[in-house]
Motif scaffolding. Structure first.
Motif, PDB file in Angstrom:
ATOM      1  N   ASP A 339     -54.471-103.233 -34.562  1.00 51.71           N
ATOM      2  CA  ASP A 339     -54.038-101.899 -34.129  1.00 51.71           C
ATOM      3  C   ASP A 339     -52.568-101.628 -34.445  1.00 51.71           C
ATOM      4  N   ILE A 340     -51.827-102.685 -34.764  1.00 54.87           N
ATOM      5  CA  ILE A 340     -50.370-102.564 -34.839  1.00 54.87           C
ATOM      6  C   ILE A 340     -49.927-101.530 -35.875  1.00 54.87           C
ATOM      7  N   GLU A 341     -50.512-101.558 -37.043  1.00 57.81           N
ATOM      8  CA  GLU A 341     -50.080-100.624 -38.086  1.00 57.81           C
ATOM      9  C   GLU A 341     -50.269 -99.178 -37.660  1.00 57.81           C
ATOM     10  N   ASN A 342     -51.389 -98.888 -37.019  1.00 63.90           N
ATOM     11  CA  ASN A 342     -51.648 -97.521 -36.562  1.00 63.90           C
ATOM     12  C   ASN A 342     -50.675 -97.109 -35.452  1.00 63.90           C
ATOM     13  N   ILE A 343     -50.405 -98.029 -34.516  1.00 66.42           N
ATOM     14  CA  ILE A 343     -49.464 -97.707 -33.435  1.00 66.42           C
ATOM     15  C   ILE A 343     -48.079 -97.425 -34.006  1.00 66.42           C
ATOM     16  N   ALA A 344     -47.677 -98.253 -34.972  1.00 65.20           N
ATOM     17  CA  ALA A 344     -46.368 -98.054 -35.594  1.00 65.20           C
ATOM     18  C   ALA A 344     -46.290 -96.685 -36.267  1.00 65.20           C
ATOM     19  N   LYS A 345     -47.343 -96.309 -36.935  1.00 62.80           N
ATOM     20  CA  LYS A 345     -47.396 -94.995 -37.591  1.00 62.80           C
ATOM     21  C   LYS A 345     -47.274 -93.876 -36.565  1.00 62.80           C
ATOM     22  N   LEU A 346     -48.024 -93.994 -35.464  1.00 61.20           N
ATOM     23  CA  LEU A 346     -48.008 -92.956 -34.437  1.00 61.20           C
ATOM     24  C   LEU A 346     -46.704 -92.937 -33.643  1.00 61.20           C
ATOM     25  N   SER A 347     -45.963 -94.035 -33.695  1.00 60.37           N
ATOM     26  CA  SER A 347     -44.680 -94.101 -32.986  1.00 60.37           C
ATOM     27  C   SER A 347     -43.564 -93.349 -33.710  1.00 60.37           C
ATOM     28  N   MET A 348     -43.825 -92.921 -34.928  1.00 61.27           N
ATOM     29  CA  MET A 348     -42.817 -92.160 -35.669  1.00 61.27           C
ATOM     30  C   MET A 348     -42.810 -90.705 -35.204  1.00 61.27           C
ATOM     31  N   HIS A 349     -42.633 -90.553 -33.909  1.00 63.36           N
ATOM     32  CA  HIS A 349     -42.516 -89.248 -33.262  1.00 63.36           C
ATOM     33  C   HIS A 349     -41.108 -88.705 -33.535  1.00 63.36           C
ATOM     34  N   PRO A 350     -40.906 -87.385 -33.515  1.00 66.08           N
ATOM     35  CA  PRO A 350     -39.563 -86.840 -33.763  1.00 66.08           C
ATOM     36  C   PRO A 350     -38.461 -87.437 -32.895  1.00 66.08           C
ATOM     37  N   ASN A 351     -38.781 -87.874 -31.669  1.00 60.78           N
ATOM     38  CA  ASN A 351     -37.754 -88.483 -30.818  1.00 60.78           C
ATOM     39  C   ASN A 351     -37.140 -89.722 -31.464  1.00 60.78           C
ATOM     40  N   MET A 352     -37.891 -90.379 -32.353  1.00 61.81           N
ATOM     41  CA  MET A 352     -37.371 -91.569 -33.023  1.00 61.81           C
ATOM     42  C   MET A 352     -36.132 -91.231 -33.847  1.00 61.81           C
ATOM     43  N   LEU A 353     -36.018 -89.991 -34.275  1.00 63.42           N
ATOM     44  CA  LEU A 353     -34.869 -89.576 -35.083  1.00 63.42           C
ATOM     45  C   LEU A 353     -33.585 -89.554 -34.265  1.00 63.42           C
ATOM     46  N   ASN A 354     -33.703 -89.569 -32.939  1.00 60.62           N
ATOM     47  CA  ASN A 354     -32.518 -89.575 -32.080  1.00 60.62           C
ATOM     48  C   ASN A 354     -31.949 -90.980 -31.884  1.00 60.62           C
ATOM     49  N   PRO A 356     -30.003 -94.371 -32.548  1.00 62.92           N
ATOM     50  CA  PRO A 356     -28.796 -94.598 -33.351  1.00 62.92           C
ATOM     51  C   PRO A 356     -29.000 -95.546 -34.529  1.00 62.92           C
ATOM     52  N   VAL A 357     -30.037 -96.380 -34.465  1.00 61.17           N
ATOM     53  CA  VAL A 357     -30.408 -97.229 -35.595  1.00 61.17           C
ATOM     54  C   VAL A 357     -31.689 -96.655 -36.193  1.00 61.17           C
ATOM     55  N   THR A 358     -31.660 -96.396 -37.491  1.00 62.84           N
ATOM     56  CA  THR A 358     -32.817 -95.789 -38.150  1.00 62.84           C
ATOM     57  C   THR A 358     -34.010 -96.739 -38.122  1.00 62.84           C
ATOM     58  N   MET A 359     -35.141 -96.213 -37.695  1.00 65.23           N
ATOM     59  CA  MET A 359     -36.372 -96.996 -37.639  1.00 65.23           C
ATOM     60  C   MET A 359     -37.398 -96.380 -38.594  1.00 65.23           C
ATOM     61  N   ASP A 360     -38.156 -97.246 -39.260  1.00 61.53           N
ATOM     62  CA  ASP A 360     -39.252 -96.775 -40.090  1.00 61.53           C
ATOM     63  C   ASP A 360     -40.518 -97.529 -39.679  1.00 61.53           C
ATOM     64  N   GLU A 362     -42.174 -99.840 -41.105  1.00 62.64           N
ATOM     65  CA  GLU A 362     -42.098-101.290 -41.324  1.00 62.64           C
ATOM     66  C   GLU A 362     -41.329-101.985 -40.198  1.00 62.64           C
ATOM     67  N   SER A 363     -40.210-101.387 -39.773  1.00 61.91           N
ATOM     68  CA  SER A 363     -39.427-102.002 -38.694  1.00 61.91           C
ATOM     69  C   SER A 363     -40.159-101.928 -37.359  1.00 61.91           C
ATOM     70  N   LEU A 364     -40.962-100.885 -37.189  1.00 58.17           N
ATOM     71  CA  LEU A 364     -41.751-100.777 -35.969  1.00 58.17           C
ATOM     72  C   LEU A 364     -42.893-101.794 -35.955  1.00 58.17           C
ATOM     73  N   ILE A 365     -43.486-102.036 -37.093  1.00 59.89           N
ATOM     74  CA  ILE A 365     -44.521-103.076 -37.173  1.00 59.89           C
ATOM     75  C   ILE A 365     -43.921-104.422 -36.777  1.00 59.89           C
ATOM     76  N   LYS A 366     -42.734-104.711 -37.280  1.00 59.33           N
ATOM     77  CA  LYS A 366     -42.049-105.961 -36.935  1.00 59.33           C
ATOM     78  C   LYS A 366     -41.803-106.040 -35.429  1.00 59.33           C
ATOM     79  N   MET A 367     -41.390-104.927 -34.833  1.00 65.36           N
ATOM     80  CA  MET A 367     -41.154-104.892 -33.400  1.00 65.36           C
ATOM     81  C   MET A 367     -42.435-105.191 -32.627  1.00 65.36           C
ATOM     82  N   TYR A 368     -43.494-104.480 -32.955  1.00 65.10           N
ATOM     83  CA  TYR A 368     -44.749-104.678 -32.222  1.00 65.10           C
ATOM     84  C   TYR A 368     -45.282-106.102 -32.408  1.00 65.10           C
ATOM     85  N   GLU A 369     -45.094-106.659 -33.602  1.00 64.39           N
ATOM     86  CA  GLU A 369     -45.565-108.029 -33.827  1.00 64.39           C
ATOM     87  C   GLU A 369     -44.829-109.018 -32.937  1.00 64.39           C
ATOM     88  N   SER A 370     -43.577-108.727 -32.608  1.00 65.38           N
ATOM     89  CA  SER A 370     -42.801-109.612 -31.739  1.00 65.38           C
ATOM     90  C   SER A 370     -43.238-109.513 -30.279  1.00 65.38           C
TER      91      SER A 370
END
Length: 372
Positions: A339-354, A356-360, A362-370
């Protein structure tokens, strides 16, 4: 730095303030109102007490609200307002009743459903009914923000809707109302407070007044949330958590939330984690990601509230989550590796743009895997 600050909500704070409702409503020139209440407060007669304290100024009750209020809840509430020519709205409860009431108090002056507004197809007219917010949880800070989070089950969408109309005319914050909150709700909503304060601080749109109240709120949460969770009758802890919630609402209202809230939406939509628990799920991770951003602002913040640095603060967030018995790993949240890849994709909500460190993705997949 150039910035602006605005907060139009009158705030009345104190134990047993609900006993003064008639005087408050009269002073504000309000009559013929609707009480929008979480269903539990109708069942345990708290709603009756609110109506009694209004001394005839509240004439109807609406409580057909689910924990993540739907567009149908809003439309039904607006219909009741129109059918009875009601003139103001009082919201009693957690974020759900406040969100429903905010939207209903605006859409009721139109002939529309809330759906096209939630979809972004229409903008509200400036006229709307006055709203009084009476929170019963120390959590959302919704009583001082122009945001309502609504769900549309027909298209599987849960998303915030913002309008200046949604600022309440007045917030009445009575900590006594929070003493009946179940422990698991105290935990989830309290973590939401912490997320609001921290995200408001590290948001790229941060500004000095919001920074100051974010710091105040964060210190209170670390000191009082666990106490409030362990003892529902600890009125000092309840009062301080209400203060923290209110301050956190002021902290994020203008800068807006960031990564943890962006990630919370799929966690709630797909896995039904309560909102605050969903925000806290990644909060300590983002504290570490954001620690060095903007010349270490978050490190300095952490030091000012008593931690060695942002990493030590992140460790304490993780410890607090465990003490509050909330979900902290993918496995205990029921999330599978596939499920991780799909969750990471859905986590790219506009609030993510706020953040201070840019997230994409790939970086979200790494986070969820941890977080397995």
């Amino acid at each position: 730095m150039a910035w602006t600050y605005s907060q139009p909500v009158k705030i009345i704070f104190g134990n047993n303030k609900i006993e003064s409702l008639h005087e408050i409503f009269t002073e504000l020139g309000l009559k013929n109102g609707l009480l929008v209440s979480d269903p539990i407060f109708v069942q345990n007669n708290v709603a009756d007490k609110i109506i009694d304290h209004s001394k005839g100024l509240l004439v109807k009750v609406f409580s057909d609200i689910v924990p993540n209020p739907t567009v149908d809840n809003v439309d039904a509430c607006a219909k009741l307002i129109k059918e009875n020519n009601l003139e103001f709205v009082v919201a009693l409860g957690g974020g759900s009743s406040l969100d429903c009431a905010k939207a209903a108090a605006s859409v009721c002056v139109t002939e529309d459903s809330i759906v096209p507004y939630h979809n972004g197809e229409k903008k509200f007219p400036e006229n709307h009914l006055p709203l009084i917010a009476m929170p019963t949880t120390a959590g959302t800070g919704s009583e001082v923000t122009p945001v309502a989070v609504l769900s549309n089950p027909y298209i599987g969408k849960k998303a915030p809707l913002a309008s200046d109309n949604f600022y309440p005319l007045c917030a009445i914050v009575d900590p006594v109302l929070t003493t009946t909150t179940p422990n698991f709700v105290t935990a989830s909503t309290g973590l939401d407070v912490l997320a609001h304060a921290l995200e408001g601080f590290w948001s790229i749109h941060h500004q000095p007044i919001c920074d100051a109240v974010a710091q105040h709120s964060t210190k209170l949460v670390f000191k009082y949330l666990l106490r409030s969770y362990k003892d529902p009758n600890d009125i000092e802890a309840k009062e301080k958590m209400c203060e923290a919630s209110l301050m956190a609402g002021l902290a994020f209202g203008l800068p807006k939330t960031t990564g943890p809230h962006a990630c919370s939406f799929p966690l709630t939509n797909l896995y039904h984690l309560p909102h605050g628990e969903a925000c806290a799920f990644t909060l300590d991770y983002f504290a570490r990601i954001n620690a060095e951003a903007e010349n270490g602002r978050l490190n300095n913040f952490a030091k000012e509230i008593g931690f060695e640095d942002a990493y030590a603060m992140a460790d304490e967030i993780a410890n607090l989550k465990k003490a509050l018995n909330v979900k902290t790993t993918l496995s205990n949240a029921g999330i599978k590796d596939e499920d991780i890849e799909n969750i990471a994709k859905l986590s790219m909500h506009p609030n993510m743009l706020n953040n201070p460190v840019t997230m994409d993705q790939e970086s979200l997949i790494k986070m969820y895997e941890s977080l397995r």
